[in-house]
Design a protein around this motif. Sequence first.
Motif, PDB file in Angstrom:
ATOM      1  N   UNK A  39       8.084   9.320  11.438  1.00  0.00           N
ATOM      2  CA  UNK A  39       6.902   9.736  12.185  1.00  0.00           C
ATOM      3  C   UNK A  39       5.658   9.604  11.308  1.00  0.00           C
ATOM      4  N   UNK A  40       5.795   8.943  10.187  1.00  0.00           N
ATOM      5  CA  UNK A  40       4.704   8.774   9.236  1.00  0.00           C
ATOM      6  C   UNK A  40       3.562   7.989   9.876  1.00  0.00           C
ATOM      7  N   UNK A  41       2.373   8.549   9.817  1.00  0.00           N
ATOM      8  CA  UNK A  41       1.186   7.909  10.351  1.00  0.00           C
ATOM      9  C   UNK A  41       0.397   7.326   9.183  1.00  0.00           C
ATOM     10  N   UNK A  42       0.094   6.034   9.229  1.00  0.00           N
ATOM     11  CA  UNK A  42      -0.681   5.450   8.129  1.00  0.00           C
ATOM     12  C   UNK A  42      -2.038   6.158   7.991  1.00  0.00           C
ATOM     13  N   UNK A  43      -2.447   6.335   6.759  1.00  0.00           N
ATOM     14  CA  UNK A  43      -3.729   6.988   6.491  1.00  0.00           C
ATOM     15  C   UNK A  43      -4.803   5.932   6.293  1.00  0.00           C
ATOM     16  N   UNK A  44      -6.034   6.334   6.494  1.00  0.00           N
ATOM     17  CA  UNK A  44      -7.175   5.467   6.202  1.00  0.00           C
ATOM     18  C   UNK A  44      -7.508   5.641   4.730  1.00  0.00           C
ATOM     19  N   UNK A  45      -7.236   4.633   3.934  1.00  0.00           N
ATOM     20  CA  UNK A  45      -7.469   4.702   2.489  1.00  0.00           C
ATOM     21  C   UNK A  45      -8.811   4.040   2.189  1.00  0.00           C
ATOM     22  N   UNK A  46      -9.699   4.806   1.574  1.00  0.00           N
ATOM     23  CA  UNK A  46     -11.013   4.258   1.213  1.00  0.00           C
ATOM     24  C   UNK A  46     -10.851   3.221   0.119  1.00  0.00           C
ATOM     25  N   UNK A  47     -11.595   2.120   0.236  1.00  0.00           N
ATOM     26  CA  UNK A  47     -11.540   1.119  -0.830  1.00  0.00           C
ATOM     27  C   UNK A  47     -12.207   1.671  -2.097  1.00  0.00           C
ATOM     28  N   UNK A  48     -11.934   1.005  -3.186  1.00  0.00           N
ATOM     29  CA  UNK A  48     -12.576   1.386  -4.443  1.00  0.00           C
ATOM     30  C   UNK A  48     -14.050   0.999  -4.387  1.00  0.00           C
ATOM     31  N   UNK A  49     -14.871   1.657  -5.183  1.00  0.00           N
ATOM     32  CA  UNK A  49     -16.294   1.298  -5.208  1.00  0.00           C
ATOM     33  C   UNK A  49     -16.469  -0.197  -5.465  1.00  0.00           C
ATOM     34  N   UNK A  50     -17.342  -0.801  -4.680  1.00  0.00           N
ATOM     35  CA  UNK A  50     -17.604  -2.231  -4.827  1.00  0.00           C
ATOM     36  C   UNK A  50     -16.486  -3.115  -4.315  1.00  0.00           C
ATOM     37  N   UNK A  51     -15.496  -2.547  -3.629  1.00  0.00           N
ATOM     38  CA  UNK A  51     -14.386  -3.332  -3.106  1.00  0.00           C
ATOM     39  C   UNK A  51     -13.437  -3.832  -4.185  1.00  0.00           C
ATOM     40  N   UNK A  52     -13.541  -3.240  -5.366  1.00  0.00           N
ATOM     41  CA  UNK A  52     -12.700  -3.644  -6.496  1.00  0.00           C
ATOM     42  C   UNK A  52     -11.223  -3.432  -6.156  1.00  0.00           C
ATOM     43  N   UNK A  53     -10.364  -4.230  -6.755  1.00  0.00           N
ATOM     44  CA  UNK A  53      -8.912  -4.106  -6.601  1.00  0.00           C
ATOM     45  C   UNK A  53      -8.311  -3.878  -7.989  1.00  0.00           C
ATOM     46  N   UNK A  54      -7.125  -3.259  -8.016  1.00  0.00           N
ATOM     47  CA  UNK A  54      -6.442  -3.020  -9.287  1.00  0.00           C
ATOM     48  C   UNK A  54      -5.179  -3.857  -9.352  1.00  0.00           C
ATOM     49  N   UNK A  55      -4.679  -4.056 -10.546  1.00  0.00           N
ATOM     50  CA  UNK A  55      -3.439  -4.816 -10.741  1.00  0.00           C
ATOM     51  C   UNK A  55      -2.259  -4.028 -10.169  1.00  0.00           C
ATOM     52  N   UNK A  56      -1.355  -4.742  -9.535  1.00  0.00           N
ATOM     53  CA  UNK A  56      -0.174  -4.114  -8.935  1.00  0.00           C
ATOM     54  C   UNK A  56       0.687  -3.398  -9.971  1.00  0.00           C
ATOM     55  N   UNK A  57       0.676  -3.874 -11.204  1.00  0.00           N
ATOM     56  CA  UNK A  57       1.503  -3.244 -12.241  1.00  0.00           C
ATOM     57  C   UNK A  57       1.094  -1.801 -12.495  1.00  0.00           C
TER      58      UNK A  57
END
Length: 184
Positions: A50-68
């Motif tokens: 019954x898990x409902x996906x949450x709205x996750x805010x992006x990082x400032x500037x739309x930055x992404x992090x390494x999966x590791x």
Amino acid sequence: MTHRATKIIAVLSACVLAGCTSEPPAAQPTTTPSPAPTTTTTTTAPPTTSRVPRQIEPLPGGKKIAATLCRQAQFPMHSAVVGWHGVATSYVQDNQRVPDRSWEETLRVAPDFKDGPMRQRPLLIQAGVPENHVVIKDLDAFLAAVDQELEVARTKNEAKVLEVDRKLRDARDNFAESCGAIQS
């Protein structure tokens, strides 16, 4: 380390390498022939959660992090969930007493499950994840759940075993979701 713990760690290692998840595989659509031989109906089983996906805010500037950065915390999180199930939850679910050796094992091993996530916390922040971001909150929720696990093991409080199980699973799943939303 007990034989049971060694087996759990071996299974977890193999599972992580094979890309296993804690979720059951999605049900495959089935076709059912209808009275007319040229028509088929496709049905899909309802989701198992019954898990409902949450709205996750992006990082400032739309930055992404390494999966590791996520994976280094996720392995001990998953290990904690599986380990707790093996040493406590499974006994409570079967209406059995949790053996003393299980409480002792938890007190000995559970602190190790905190090490990886604790090491990743400053690395996530260094990579640009604000301390008030949901990823950090999810990681902190996991660390708090392990602290509660240790307290339950110290007091041998079987009434709290399922609550800890839920908190560990929720924190692991929430972190996987939130970290996945901001990784490259």
